[in-house]
Every structure is written in structure tokens, then in C-alpha cells.
Design a protein around this motif. Structure first.
Motif, PDB file in Angstrom:
ATOM      1  N   ILE A 290      -6.861   3.097  -3.020  1.00  0.00           N
ATOM      2  CA  ILE A 290      -6.460   2.139  -1.983  1.00  0.00           C
ATOM      3  C   ILE A 290      -7.686   1.523  -1.314  1.00  0.00           C
ATOM      4  O   ILE A 290      -7.744   0.312  -1.060  1.00  0.00           O
ATOM      5  CB  ILE A 290      -5.567   2.829  -0.937  1.00  0.00           C
ATOM      6  CG1 ILE A 290      -4.325   3.412  -1.606  1.00  0.00           C
ATOM      7  CG2 ILE A 290      -5.188   1.863   0.163  1.00  0.00           C
ATOM      8  CD1 ILE A 290      -3.461   2.379  -2.295  1.00  0.00           C
ATOM      9  N   ALA A 291      -8.706   2.353  -1.030  1.00  0.00           N
ATOM     10  CA  ALA A 291      -9.925   1.830  -0.414  1.00  0.00           C
ATOM     11  C   ALA A 291     -10.613   0.825  -1.334  1.00  0.00           C
ATOM     12  O   ALA A 291     -11.133  -0.209  -0.883  1.00  0.00           O
ATOM     13  CB  ALA A 291     -10.869   2.979  -0.070  1.00  0.00           C
TER      14      ALA A 291
ATOM     15  N   ASP B 145       0.052   6.096   6.179  1.00  0.00           N
ATOM     16  CA  ASP B 145       1.190   6.963   5.828  1.00  0.00           C
ATOM     17  C   ASP B 145       2.178   6.145   5.008  1.00  0.00           C
ATOM     18  O   ASP B 145       2.746   5.161   5.500  1.00  0.00           O
ATOM     19  CB  ASP B 145       1.848   7.471   7.102  1.00  0.00           C
ATOM     20  CG  ASP B 145       2.966   8.471   6.821  1.00  0.00           C
ATOM     21  OD1 ASP B 145       3.315   8.648   5.634  1.00  0.00           O
ATOM     22  OD2 ASP B 145       3.489   9.043   7.790  1.00  0.00           O
TER      23      ASP B 145
ATOM     24  N   ALA C 207      -6.769   3.474   3.407  1.00  0.00           N
ATOM     25  CA  ALA C 207      -6.751   4.743   2.672  1.00  0.00           C
ATOM     26  C   ALA C 207      -5.979   5.816   3.419  1.00  0.00           C
ATOM     27  O   ALA C 207      -5.388   6.721   2.791  1.00  0.00           O
ATOM     28  CB  ALA C 207      -8.190   5.198   2.411  1.00  0.00           C
ATOM     29  N   ARG C 208      -5.952   5.743   4.753  1.00  0.00           N
ATOM     30  CA  ARG C 208      -5.266   6.771   5.545  1.00  0.00           C
ATOM     31  C   ARG C 208      -3.848   6.383   5.938  1.00  0.00           C
ATOM     32  O   ARG C 208      -3.224   7.065   6.738  1.00  0.00           O
ATOM     33  CB  ARG C 208      -6.079   7.065   6.812  1.00  0.00           C
ATOM     34  CG  ARG C 208      -7.426   7.694   6.532  1.00  0.00           C
ATOM     35  CD  ARG C 208      -8.107   8.100   7.812  1.00  0.00           C
ATOM     36  NE  ARG C 208      -9.336   8.835   7.561  1.00  0.00           N
ATOM     37  CZ  ARG C 208     -10.080   9.395   8.531  1.00  0.00           C
ATOM     38  NH1 ARG C 208      -9.694   9.280   9.794  1.00  0.00           N
ATOM     39  NH2 ARG C 208     -11.179  10.051   8.231  1.00  0.00           N
TER      40      ARG C 208
ATOM     41  N   ILE D 170       0.844  -1.201   0.000  1.00  0.00           N
ATOM     42  CA  ILE D 170       0.000   0.000   0.000  1.00  0.00           C
ATOM     43  C   ILE D 170       0.876   1.248   0.000  1.00  0.00           C
ATOM     44  O   ILE D 170       0.596   2.250  -0.690  1.00  0.00           O
ATOM     45  CB  ILE D 170      -0.950  -0.020   1.213  1.00  0.00           C
ATOM     46  CG1 ILE D 170      -1.966  -1.160   1.048  1.00  0.00           C
ATOM     47  CG2 ILE D 170      -1.665   1.309   1.374  1.00  0.00           C
ATOM     48  CD1 ILE D 170      -2.841  -1.387   2.274  1.00  0.00           C
TER      49      ILE D 170
ATOM     50  N   THR E 268       0.890   4.073  -2.913  1.00  0.00           N
ATOM     51  CA  THR E 268       0.642   5.479  -2.592  1.00  0.00           C
ATOM     52  C   THR E 268       1.783   6.359  -3.080  1.00  0.00           C
ATOM     53  O   THR E 268       1.581   7.458  -3.622  1.00  0.00           O
ATOM     54  CB  THR E 268       0.446   5.649  -1.071  1.00  0.00           C
ATOM     55  OG1 THR E 268      -0.612   4.793  -0.631  1.00  0.00           O
ATOM     56  CG2 THR E 268       0.105   7.083  -0.726  1.00  0.00           C
TER      57      THR E 268
ATOM     58  N   ARG F 110      -4.347   7.220  -5.199  1.00  0.00           N
ATOM     59  CA  ARG F 110      -5.118   8.080  -4.308  1.00  0.00           C
ATOM     60  C   ARG F 110      -5.789   7.237  -3.204  1.00  0.00           C
ATOM     61  O   ARG F 110      -5.932   6.023  -3.356  1.00  0.00           O
ATOM     62  CB  ARG F 110      -6.164   8.845  -5.114  1.00  0.00           C
ATOM     63  CG  ARG F 110      -5.565   9.881  -6.067  1.00  0.00           C
ATOM     64  CD  ARG F 110      -6.630  10.467  -6.959  1.00  0.00           C
ATOM     65  NE  ARG F 110      -7.225   9.451  -7.820  1.00  0.00           N
ATOM     66  CZ  ARG F 110      -8.187   9.692  -8.703  1.00  0.00           C
ATOM     67  NH1 ARG F 110      -8.680  10.916  -8.832  1.00  0.00           N
ATOM     68  NH2 ARG F 110      -8.661   8.707  -9.448  1.00  0.00           N
ATOM     69  N   PRO F 111      -6.216   7.889  -2.113  1.00  0.00           N
ATOM     70  CA  PRO F 111      -6.885   7.124  -1.051  1.00  0.00           C
ATOM     71  C   PRO F 111      -8.085   6.321  -1.543  1.00  0.00           C
ATOM     72  O   PRO F 111      -8.321   5.200  -1.086  1.00  0.00           O
ATOM     73  CB  PRO F 111      -7.308   8.212  -0.047  1.00  0.00           C
ATOM     74  CG  PRO F 111      -6.306   9.305  -0.263  1.00  0.00           C
ATOM     75  CD  PRO F 111      -5.984   9.287  -1.726  1.00  0.00           C
TER      76      PRO F 111
ATOM     77  N   ARG G 196     -10.885   2.156   5.395  1.00  0.00           N
ATOM     78  CA  ARG G 196     -10.528   3.500   5.862  1.00  0.00           C
ATOM     79  C   ARG G 196      -9.097   3.532   6.386  1.00  0.00           C
ATOM     80  O   ARG G 196      -8.353   4.478   6.137  1.00  0.00           O
ATOM     81  CB  ARG G 196     -11.511   3.922   6.947  1.00  0.00           C
ATOM     82  CG  ARG G 196     -11.318   5.332   7.446  1.00  0.00           C
ATOM     83  CD  ARG G 196     -12.345   5.655   8.513  1.00  0.00           C
ATOM     84  NE  ARG G 196     -12.188   7.003   9.004  1.00  0.00           N
ATOM     85  CZ  ARG G 196     -12.889   7.519  10.014  1.00  0.00           C
ATOM     86  NH1 ARG G 196     -13.803   6.763  10.610  1.00  0.00           N
ATOM     87  NH2 ARG G 196     -12.690   8.750  10.411  1.00  0.00           N
ATOM     88  N   ARG G 197      -8.713   2.467   7.095  1.00  0.00           N
ATOM     89  CA  ARG G 197      -7.353   2.406   7.623  1.00  0.00           C
ATOM     90  C   ARG G 197      -6.343   2.338   6.489  1.00  0.00           C
ATOM     91  O   ARG G 197      -5.291   2.987   6.529  1.00  0.00           O
ATOM     92  CB  ARG G 197      -7.213   1.184   8.525  1.00  0.00           C
ATOM     93  CG  ARG G 197      -5.870   1.050   9.220  1.00  0.00           C
ATOM     94  CD  ARG G 197      -5.826  -0.233  10.029  1.00  0.00           C
ATOM     95  NE  ARG G 197      -6.922  -0.264  10.994  1.00  0.00           N
ATOM     96  CZ  ARG G 197      -7.381  -1.394  11.544  1.00  0.00           C
ATOM     97  NH1 ARG G 197      -6.873  -2.554  11.201  1.00  0.00           N
ATOM     98  NH2 ARG G 197      -8.357  -1.344  12.424  1.00  0.00           N
TER      99      ARG G 197
END
Length: 908
Positions: free
Chosen positions: A830-831, A901, A898-899, A817, A821, A826-827, A895-896
Motif C-alpha cells: 500500500i505504501a 483499517d 499503510a496503517r 485501499i 488490504t 501488505r502495508p 504511512r497513513r
């Protein structure tokens, strides 16, 4: 000796840093070697030298670790006496420490298995107690129930036999040792002029106790002289008490023998007491009186037909089919009952006797449902086991380095397999014990939760067979969910395992063997959930259809009660009492209607009539008419809110001096009278009005469902009680009171009115009609709720499992992931990666589940009303529900992801 410190220091010198759990296990090996050396007579320095040599061997092997495959482990140290048992106990202690260090995993796994094993054990207890446990009589497999039918139509009352068949077989029998008949009844009773109570009792032939091979604890059983069979002989007024009635009403005193009690207005002498636990034909029966089976032909050539239940004891080695053939031959030699057979059986064809094992006859109405529910709970257990297997598989993935180090340090494949299976067995043991505790708790409340008419509910509980089943179940499931980690451990390559850092390679997180296995397990869980949820949806919709079905009457705000009258009540005395009760209750405020009759849905069926007539729809031919007769008061129609579709209802003007009048239901009119029945006449109804009676049809009412709304309606005739000259026609009237507010508030009022009019009588079965309707739906409701609970638990397990799979996948693919990224993903992209994975598992599970449900729900067809097994709404709603569950389960992992780092992910 501080063996952990010595081992850690030696391995550190070889640039090896095994996990703490490995150090601890090696320490146990070192301590065992030291103790064995001391036991052989070595002094402390020599024993220490042996252990140091063993540690050196471990360190030398550890230095060559990257060059050793797992399938070629270093040979273990030479075994010592008791080493196998000591090793096993060491595995147990080590497994317990691991589980204690992972309380979250242990709690979830044990709880999941406890619920699965507990539910399955509970259902097995029901299967054993109801279907498998022998009846509590000697040689119960030789006890059979007898049932008679004639022609293609079965009897309206299942499991009955006529007196002609009984007597003919009794006179000439070679396949059975004994034949007994009985009927159940309830009547007002009292002791020593005390308060009246309603006594549920059975009238039995003396041979019933011979069939059961039963013996009393006090007094004697019935003898043939107590119940003489013949044209005019009447049974003696003697009674045998149940153990409970003897204790409750006579204080368990021996002096109870010879005392008298009043039953149905007659004085009966107590001659015996049955032992504790004796229950025949059911557990509500509290006394037994003699029963006489009269002959068919009475004086003057009058035909008398009696119907009752019968049972027999087969001779050793005789099959039920052979006994049925003999009984059928004897029945066909008995006198023809004529039109009485039409009334009972709907025709007067040749009799056919069926002989069924007593256990099968007793549990036949619930056998299929129990087996279906047991199959459902097995599916639930499979879901729970799969969920724990998935947890074990994920846990085993994180222990790959541990397994590799164990192998290199001397633990062979068998040793690692044993350790993993021991850990699984510990989980299974915990889940099994918790499951048995859960089953015990359920058994304490289950009898109250079961429908009132559920057979053999008192035999359900914990016993040796149930405990053995729970033990075997825990063992099998432990091995089942423990095999996947074992298989994974056997495939571990030590070089790869030691080199990996717990992360999946970029782009390979979903393509590994473990990932595919967990995906298959997850899809299987969703498929099982889909099957159970479809079944629950069908049963739930069927229950709602039964609840809202049109029964032909309005059960709301309706109080009902039986009033057993003594046999010596004359016609005038009966009518005077009932008229007084109706008048007093009708005068009460908020009482809109009061009536009574000899029949009411869920209470009594009414009388059966068979006669011949020339129907207006075919006047050229005389036909056999069979119908149910109801003797009712005029207020009966208004109280039940029966819908009059033609003509009028009965009225107070229908008396002995007026034209005989009847009201028929829609089915009777359509079958025998045609489109315009009002004004036509029905002959030969009898009711003590002479042989040339002709009753005029004054009205037609809508069909009234009796016991089951799915049963086809019967032809019915409603007769005014004021024109019926037979006192026995309404020997046990049922009173119905319609109120404006809560009908139960008038139960005490009705009892008070009866106490004023007849203090020696007592009401029985005081309930609202809505309570009776709900009682009739107890089984459908119970099945729907139970299967719905299984389905809900399966969905919960599937949702939690899907959440765990996705969360673990995100953690394993964090580096991938991060790379995606960093390269511009984009988030939302990934989601979608996580959602796509969830969608594929859900789609596969739903496809398999819907296909399986489409095939398996055929077994529910006999339990459905108002819906089909392929009900479109159920098959549409269930996938939507599971899709919502899947969406909720993937929300947090997506959600995890997509967020996440990317820098932190790449450094991990």
C-alpha cells in the motif's frame, strides 16, 4: 419569516436533504422574492403565497432531480428590478461565508497568493522605478550620454570623452541643442574655519544645466564666464549647493548666497542652490563647481588630453544614431592627441562616438539582471497560482453534489460559473491586498538591501502604476485559478454527483480527469521549482567562486583610507606628511605593515601611461605601450601582501639620487619584456624626470585584480613615490595598514595621527579591504540571495502541494485501499502505491524542469564566474534536493495509507 425552516420542511417531504449551504442560498432567493412582492404592493399573505409557490416549484424539480442533466437546468424565476446586482451581492456574501467556514483553506490560499503577488508586485516596482520611469528632467528621452572609443579596444574608463572631441563637436553641432561635460570628485571642505568634512561634488560645464533644463531655487546657475574654455583660462571659484547641503551647513538661510567655503584648499563663493530632489550625476553629489574643457594644443605645441563624462540634449526629431554620426565626423577633425590616446584607449585609431539615451546608459548594468529576476518571480507566481488552483480543484470535487443540487433548483451554468468566479475573486482580492501590504513593507527596507551602486534606487516604491499592476495581477490570477473549478462544475452529471459518496471508484482514483489535472499541475510546480533552483545554484556557486578567487593580494586584516590633499600641497609637504603617518602607524603594536599609493583596488585606478619602446621580445620594432602606473611607498607591497615572483620590491633606498627603479606586474612583463625582465629598462615614463629617463625593472609581482576578478589583468608599473617629482601624482593617497587583529580598531588611531599632523585634513572612505571586496560583490550576492529565496519558496510550495495531492488521493482512494488490504495486500504494498504516484509526478516534473533549465540558464551566462551554465554539480544537486523534498512530502500520506483499517475504510 423563517424561510430556511419552511424550505427544509418542504424538501424533506420530497425525500431531499440538500446541504446547509444550499438551504441558505435558497432562503436568500425566497427572501428576495418576498421583498419584491411587498415592493409591488402585495400584502403579507399574497407575498407569502408567491414564495410558497416558488418553494413548491423547487420541490417539484427536486423530485425529478435524478432525471435532469446539468446542462438543462430549470429556468430561473423571473428577474426583478436590480436582481442582477442583488444576485451578485448575494454571491459575494455567500462566498465570504464559505471562506469564513473554511479558515484553513482560506488562510493557505490567501497566504500563498499574497506571497506570489507581493513578490511580483515588488519586482514590478523595481522594473518600473529603474527601467520605465522617466528621468526627472524635461523631455528626458532627448537627453543622451556620449562615449568615445578608438580602434578595437574600448576605453579603460567606460563612458568617457576627450577634450578634442568635445570642443570639435561644440564648435559645429546641428543635431544637438546643448553639450555638457562633467567629472565627479571628492575633496576636503570646511565652512567658516569649522571642522573639515569630505565633500562629494561635480565639476560641470555651464551647459550641463542647459542640457538638463534645470533651474535653481536660490541664486543663479553658472554662466560661460564662470568656465572659460581655452588654452589658459581657469574657472572661477564659485559653487552651487545642493538643497541638502544648504539646509545642513547653512541652515537654509538666504544669506548663504555670497558666503564662502573652502574646497580642496581654495575659497569658493556660493552663487546658487538647486531644488530639493535634484540629483546629478548621482545622489551623493552635494555641490557643483565650474569645469573648463581645455583645448588639445597648448602653448608650445604641447598636447593636453582630458577625459571626462559628457551628455547632450538632442534636437526634436533627431535620432541618437544621427547624432553619433555627426559627433564621430567632428571628432575625426580634432587634433590627434598622440600617445595620450594610447594611454586612455590602448591605441590611437580613428575615434568612434556612441550616443546612448541617458536612461539606458544609467541602468544598462542592471537591466538584464532585473528582467531575469522579474521572469523568475513570474515563474514563482505561476507556482503559487497553480497551488491555489490545485486547492480549488480539490475543494470543487467535494462540492459536486452541491453544484448538482444548485443546478436542479434553478441555478444555470452561468449562475454557477459566476458563483465560483466570485469566490476566486474574493480569494484573489484578499491575496492582492495582503500582497500589496507585503510589497509596501519590502519597499521600506529595500533601499538598504540593494547594492550601494544600484541605479535609481530612490525611485523604487509604491505609486499608481504599481497599484494598478497589483490589481490587474490579482484579477488575472483569480480568474486563472478559478477556471478549473468552473470547468469541472460544467461537466458535472447530476445523477452521478448525487449518487456518489465522495469516494473514488475502486481502481479509478488516479485515472479521473480531476486526478490527472492535479497531477499535471503538481508536475508543473516541480518543474518551475527545478528551473529556479538550478538558477539559484549557479548564481550561488558563482558567488562563492568570486568570494574565494585569487586577487593577487590578501584582503584580510587590512585597513584602507583615502586622504584627499589640497591642490596647494607641495611635493615636500606631501612626502613629509605621509612619512610621518607611516612612521607613527608602523610603531603601533600589532601593526605589521603600513604603506600608501595613488591607487588601490575598488578605490582608485591609478594613472594611465602611453609611450613607445622597443621591447626585448621584439627589438626590431617599436611598439605602443599602454599601462597603468601606480606611485607607491615601499610598504605598499608588504601591506597588501603582493607576491614578488622575480627580483625585489621597492625599498627606502629608491630615492631621487638613485637609479630610477620600477616594479612591473606579470602581465606587463609577459606582454613587453619577455621571460627575464629583471634588469631591463623602460623608457619615457616621465613623472617629471626628463625626456630621456630610463627606469630599471627591479622586480616582478603577481597580477593584482582591480575591480572585478573576471576582468582581464592590465599591464601595470609600480613606481617609488620618492623618485616621482610630480606632486599631482599622489594628490589623493590611499593609506593601507595591515594589522594582526581587527583592523577597524585602528581607524580611530589613524584619524588621531592625521589630526596631530594636519588638523585641517580628514580621512575619507575608511574601510577594511574585506569590506571593499564584499561591497564589490554586493550585486552578485543580492542576485544569488534573491533568486535563492524565490527558489526556496517555490520548493516549499511544491512540497506542500505534493503533500496535499497525495493526502487527498489517499482519502479519495480509501475504499480501494481497504479492498486491496482485504485481498491480501501488505502495508508495504500500500505504501508503494503512494510512493509510486509521488515518484511519477516528481519524475515528470524533474524531466520537464531540467529540460527547461538547460535552455533558460543561458541567460545567466553573463552573471557567472568560475562555473558554466551547464555546471554538472548544479544539475545533479537540484534533482537530489527535489527528490528529498518529494520523499518527505509522501512520507505521512504513505504511512497513513499503510496503517489504514480495511474494515473502517470499507464502511466509509
Amino acid at each position: 419569516m423563517d424561510w430556511p425552516a419552511r424550505i427544509r420542511a418542504a424538501l424533506a417531504a420530497q425525500q431531499q436533504t440538500p446541504d446547509a449551504d444550499v438551504i441558505e442560498e435558497l432562503s436568500h432567493h425566497a427572501a428576495s422574492t418576498y421583498e419584491a412582492a411587498r415592493a409591488d404592493g402585495c400584502d403579507v399573505p399574497e407575498a407569502t403565497r408567491r414564495v410558497d409557490a416558488l418553494i413548491a416549484a423547487w420541490c417539484a424539480d427536486a423530485a425529478r432531480l435524478r432525471r435532469r442533466p446539468m446542462r438543462q437546468p430549470m429556468p430561473p424565476p423571473p428577474p426583478v428590478d436590480g436582481a442582477a446586482w442583488a444576485g451578485l451581492m448575494q454571491d459575494v456574501k455567500y462566498g465570504l461565508r464559505l471562506l469564513r467556514r473554511q479558515p484553513g483553506f482560506t488562510f493557505v490560499a490567501v497566504l500563498t497568493m499574497a506571497l506570489g503577488i507581493g513578490a511580483t508586485t515588488t519586482l514590478f516596482g523595481v522594473v518600473y522605478g529603474v527601467l520605465l520611469k522617466p528621468l526627472p528632467w524635461p523631455d528626458p528621452d532627448r537627453i543622451v550620454r556620449i562615449s568615445e572609443s578608438r580602434g578595437t579596444d574600448g576605453p579603460r574608463l567606460r563612458g568617457i570623452i576627450t577634450n578634442g572631441t568635445y570642443n570639435a563637436w561644440q564648435e559645429s553641432k546641428s543635431t544637438i541643442e546643448a553639450l555638457g561635460g562633467y567629472v565627479t570628485s571628492s575633496a576636503p571642505a570646511s565652512i567658516d574655519a569649522g571642522d573639515a568634512f569630505t565633500l562629494a561634488h561635480a565639476k560641470v560645464t555651464p551647459s550641463v544645466f542647459t542640457v538638463l533644463e534645470a533651474a535653481p531655487v536660490r541664486g543663479r546657475l553658472f554662466v560661460d564666464d564662470d568656465a572659460m574654455s581655452g588654452a589658459s583660462d581657469q574657472p572661477r571659484n564659485v559653487v552651487i549647493l545642493s538643497y541638502g547641503l544648504w539646509q545642513e551647513r547653512f541652515g537654509g538661510a538666504d544669506e548663504a548666497l555670497g558666503r564662502t567655503m573652502q574646497i580642496d584648499g581654495k575659497s569658493f563663493t556660493v552663487v546658487g542652490v538647486m531644488p530639493r530632489g535634484f540629483a546629478f550625476p548621482d545622489r551623493v553629489t552635494r555641490a557643483w563647481t565650474p569645469f573648463t574643457v581645455a583645448s588639445v594644443l597648448a602653448e608650445g605645441g604641447v598636447h593636453r588630453i582630458m577625459i571626462f563624462q559628457a551628455m547632450a540634449r538632442l534636437r526634436a526629431g533627431v535620432s541618437a544614431a544621427r547624432a553619433a554620426a555627426e559627433a564621430t565626423a567632428r571628432a575625426r577633425s580634432a587634433p590627434d592627441p598622440g600617445l595620450a590616446a594610447v594611454a586612455m584607449f590602448g591605441g590611437h585609431g580613428q575615434p568612434q562616438i556612441s550616443v546612448t539615451p541617458a536612461l539606458d546608459a544609467m541602468v544598462g548594468s542592471v537591466k538584464d539582471a532585473i528582467l531575469i529576476l522579474f521572469g523568475a518571480v513570474v515563474l514563482l507566481l505561476a507556482t503559487a497560482t497553480a497551488n491555489v488552483a490545485s486547492l480549488q480543484l480539490a475543494r470543487a470535487t467535494t462540492r459536486r453534489r452541491e453544484m448538482a443540487i444548485r443546478s436542479a433548483l434553478g441555478a444555470g451554468t452561468a449562475r454557477v460559473t459566476r458563483q465560483l468566479l466570485v469566490e476566486s475573486l474574493l480569494l484573489g482580492a484578499g491575496g492582492g491586498m495582503a500582497g500589496v501590504a507585503l510589497a509596501v513593507a519590502v519597499y521600506r527596507v529595500l533601499p538598504a538591501a540593494l547594492p550601494a551602486d544600484f541605479p535609481r534606487s530612490a525611485d523604487i516604491g509604491v505609486n499608481g502604476w504599481v497599484l494598478a499592476f497589483a490589481t490587474a495581477l490579482a484579477t488575472v490570477t483569480s480568474v486563472a485559478f478559478g477556471m478549473l473549478p468552473v470547468l469541472q462544475a460544467r461537466r458535472v452529471n447530476m445523477s452521478e454527483a448525487l449518487a456518489e459518496d465522495g469516494q473514488a471508484p475502486v481502481g479509478g482514483g488516479g485515472r479521473s480527469r480531476v486526478a490527472r489535472t492535479r497531477t499535471v499541475i503538481m508536475a508543473g510546480q516541480l518543474a518551475v521549482s527545478c528551473v529556479l533552483l538550478v538558477g539559484a545554484a549557479l548564481l550561488g556557486r558563482s558567488f562563492l567562486a568570486l568570494l574565494n578567487a585569487d586577487r593577487g593580494y590578501d584582503p584580510r586584516n587590512l585597513l584602507t583610507a583615502r586622504l584627499p590633499l589640497p591642490a596647494d600641497y607641495s611635493l615636500g609637504r606631501r612626502n613629509e606628511l605621509l612619512d610621518a603617518i607611516v612612521g607613527r602607524m608602523r610603531a603601533m603594536p600589532n601593526v605589521s605593515a603600513v604603506g600608501f599609493g595613488n591607487a588601490l583596488p575598488f578605490v582608485t585606478t591609478g594613472g594611465f601611461r602611453g609611450f613607445r619602446m622597443r621591447p626585448p621580445i621584439d627589438p626590431a620594432n617599436e611598439v605602443d605601450v599602454h599601462a597603468i602606473t601606480r606611485v607607491v611607498s615601499p610598504g605598499y607591497f608588504q601591506a597588501l601582501s603582493l607576491r614578488v615572483i622575480a627580483g625585489r620590491a621597492l625599498s627606502d633606498a629608491d630615492t631621487m639620487t638613485s637609479q630610477e627603479s620600477v616594479v612591473v606586474n606579470r602581465s606587463f612583463a609577459a606582454r613587453y619584456l619577455g621571460a627575464h625582465p629583471v634588469g631591463l629598462q623602460v623608457p619615457n615614463l616621465g613623472m617629471c624626470r626628463g625626456d630621456d629617463d630610463r627606469w630599471e625593472v627591479v622586480g616582478v609581482v603577481e597580477d593584482m585584480k582591480q575591480n572585478g576578478v573576471a576582468d582581464p589583468p592590465e599591464a601595470e608599473i609600480f613606481m617609488p613615490y620618492g623618485q616621482v617629482g610630480c606632486p599631482a601624482a599622489v594628490s589623493t593617497p590611499v593609506i593601507v595598514v595591515r594589522t594582526v587583529d581587527d583592523p577597524l580598531g585602528y581607524a580611530a588611531v589613524l584619524r588621531g595621527v592625521l589630526r596631530e599632523q594636519a588638523p585641517s585634513l580628514a580621512l575619507d572612505s575608511v574601510m577594511t579591504m574585506e569590506e571593499r571586496v564584499m561591497s564589490s560583490l554586493e550585486r552578485p550576492r543580492f542576485y544569488a540571495v534573491l533568486l535563492g529565496g524565490f527558489a526556496g519558496f517555490a520548493v516549499l510550495i511544491a512540497g506542500v502541494g505534493l503533500f496535499g495531492v497525495l493526502s487527498y488521493s489517499v482519502a479519495q482512494r480509501s475504499r480501494e485501499i481497504g479492498v486491496r488490504t482485504a485481498l491480501g495486500a501488505r502495508p508495504g504494498d500500500i505504501a508503494r502505491l503512494v510512493v509510486r504516484q509521488a515518484f511519477m509526478m516528481t519524475a515528470a516534473g524533474l524531466a520537464a524542469g531540467l529540460w527547461a533549465a538547460f535552455a533558460l540558464v543561458q541567460y545567466l551566462s553573463t552573471f557567472l564566474y568560475g562555473v558554466t551554465t551547464h555546471d554538472a554539480a548544479s544539475f545533479v544537486i537540484v534533482p537530489l534536493v527535489l527528490a528529498v523534498v518529494a520523499a518527505i512530502a509522501c512520507l505521512v500520506p504513505a504511512r497513513r495509507a499503510a496503517r489504514m483499517d480495511p474494515l473502517k475504510a470499507l464502511r466509509t
